[in-house]
Design an enzyme around this catalytic site. Structure first.
Site, PDB file in Angstrom:
ATOM      1  N   GLU A 130      50.582  39.451 -86.995  1.00 14.02           N
ATOM      2  CA  GLU A 130      50.650  39.045 -85.651  1.00 14.02           C
ATOM      3  C   GLU A 130      49.951  40.185 -84.772  1.00 14.02           C
ATOM      4  O   GLU A 130      50.053  40.004 -83.645  1.00 14.02           O
ATOM      5  CB  GLU A 130      52.153  39.189 -85.373  1.00 14.02           C
ATOM      6  CG  GLU A 130      53.074  38.331 -86.241  1.00 14.02           C
ATOM      7  CD  GLU A 130      52.589  36.750 -85.937  1.00 14.02           C
ATOM      8  OE1 GLU A 130      52.478  36.388 -84.738  1.00 14.02           O
ATOM      9  OE2 GLU A 130      52.393  35.970 -86.788  1.00 14.02           O
ATOM     10  N   ASP A 137      16.739  28.403 -80.191  1.00 14.50           N
ATOM     11  CA  ASP A 137      18.003  27.947 -80.857  1.00 14.50           C
ATOM     12  C   ASP A 137      18.811  27.536 -79.623  1.00 14.50           C
ATOM     13  O   ASP A 137      18.571  27.482 -78.529  1.00 14.50           O
ATOM     14  CB  ASP A 137      18.923  29.395 -81.330  1.00 14.50           C
ATOM     15  CG  ASP A 137      18.233  29.768 -82.572  1.00 14.50           C
ATOM     16  OD1 ASP A 137      17.733  28.945 -83.180  1.00 14.50           O
ATOM     17  OD2 ASP A 137      18.724  31.023 -82.935  1.00 14.50           O
TER      18      ASP A 137
END
Length: 231
Positions: free
Chosen positions: A113, A166
């Site tokens: 968590e 890109d």
């Protein structure tokens, strides 16, 4: 660039030994190591997690092993220390480019968590998220950051200007790409790409990038216009 990733699962990073990043590591352009946090636990069983104060589901990574691991790897705080966190700033091409300019980066991978907030407050310089979704741990997210940032390190890409063309390199999505054969399953490569006219090819590719970005990521066009760099 030196990259140190702190994790409970160092074996997960074996995939970075492949492809472009793997070649950069083998060639000494990148110095990469995945460091096992568990090796720094003072618990006799190597435990690195415990139940959360205040109750709640899951387990929290304890501060001691992380704190000691960070300070063993980076005793003089020479690294930019990053924690992969859903609460962090969203990774972008700009952030990846910025990270690629650092000589040393340390990335902490949480699990379960999350990690005890005190170790974040004491040790972490920056929190980064790779998106609004949940992963089992920070390892996959760290791999994304390493790959994205490393592309901006000199010598990592075979072609120095590759990242400039890109997607997101100029704030737009990349244009469609084609290679041999010139016809496949009845579908032909656009004639302009076979013409040898580089001015027309650049124009065609620019138009394709603008159309694709407008259709799929209009927010990028708005940001580009807002920066005064729109077409």
């Amino acid at each position: 660039m030196k990259i140190r990733v702190l994790t409970l699962f160092p074996a997960m990073f074996g995939c970075l030994g492949e492809s472009i990043i793997g070649r950069a590591i083998k060639n000494g352009i990148l110095d990469f190591e995945a460091v096992d946090i568990r090796a720094y636990s003072k618990d006799k069983h190597g435990k690195c997690d415990d139940t959360p104060y205040g109750g709640g589901a899951g387990m929290i990574m304890t501060a001691q092993p992380i704190f000691d691991c960070i300070n063993a790897v980076d005793p003089d705080h020479e690294y930019l220390r990053i924690y992969m966190s859903p609460s962090g700033e969203r990774l972008s091409d700009g952030i990846a480019r910025e990270l690629g300019g650092f000589d040393k980066i340390l990335i902490l991978c949480g699990h379960y968590e999350g990690v005890d907030q005190r170790v974040i407050d004491l040790c972490i310089d920056r929190e980064i998220s790779v998106g609004d979704y949940v992963l089992s741990g920070g390892e996959l997210a760290a791999m994304v950051v390493v790959d994205a940032a490393a592309r901006f390190v000199d010598g990592v890409l075979g072609c120095a200007e590759s990242h400039e063309t890109d997607s997101f390199g100029d704030g737009l999505l990349e244009y469609p790409q084609y290679t041999r054969p010139p016809e496949f399953m009845g579908m032909k490569v656009p004639e302009v790409l076979l013409s040898g006219n580089h001015k027309e090819i650049d124009k065609f590719r620019r138009e394709c990038s603008l159309e694709l970005t407008a259709a799929r990521r209009a927010d990028l066009l708005e940001a580009k216009r807002g920066s005064g760099d729109g077409d």
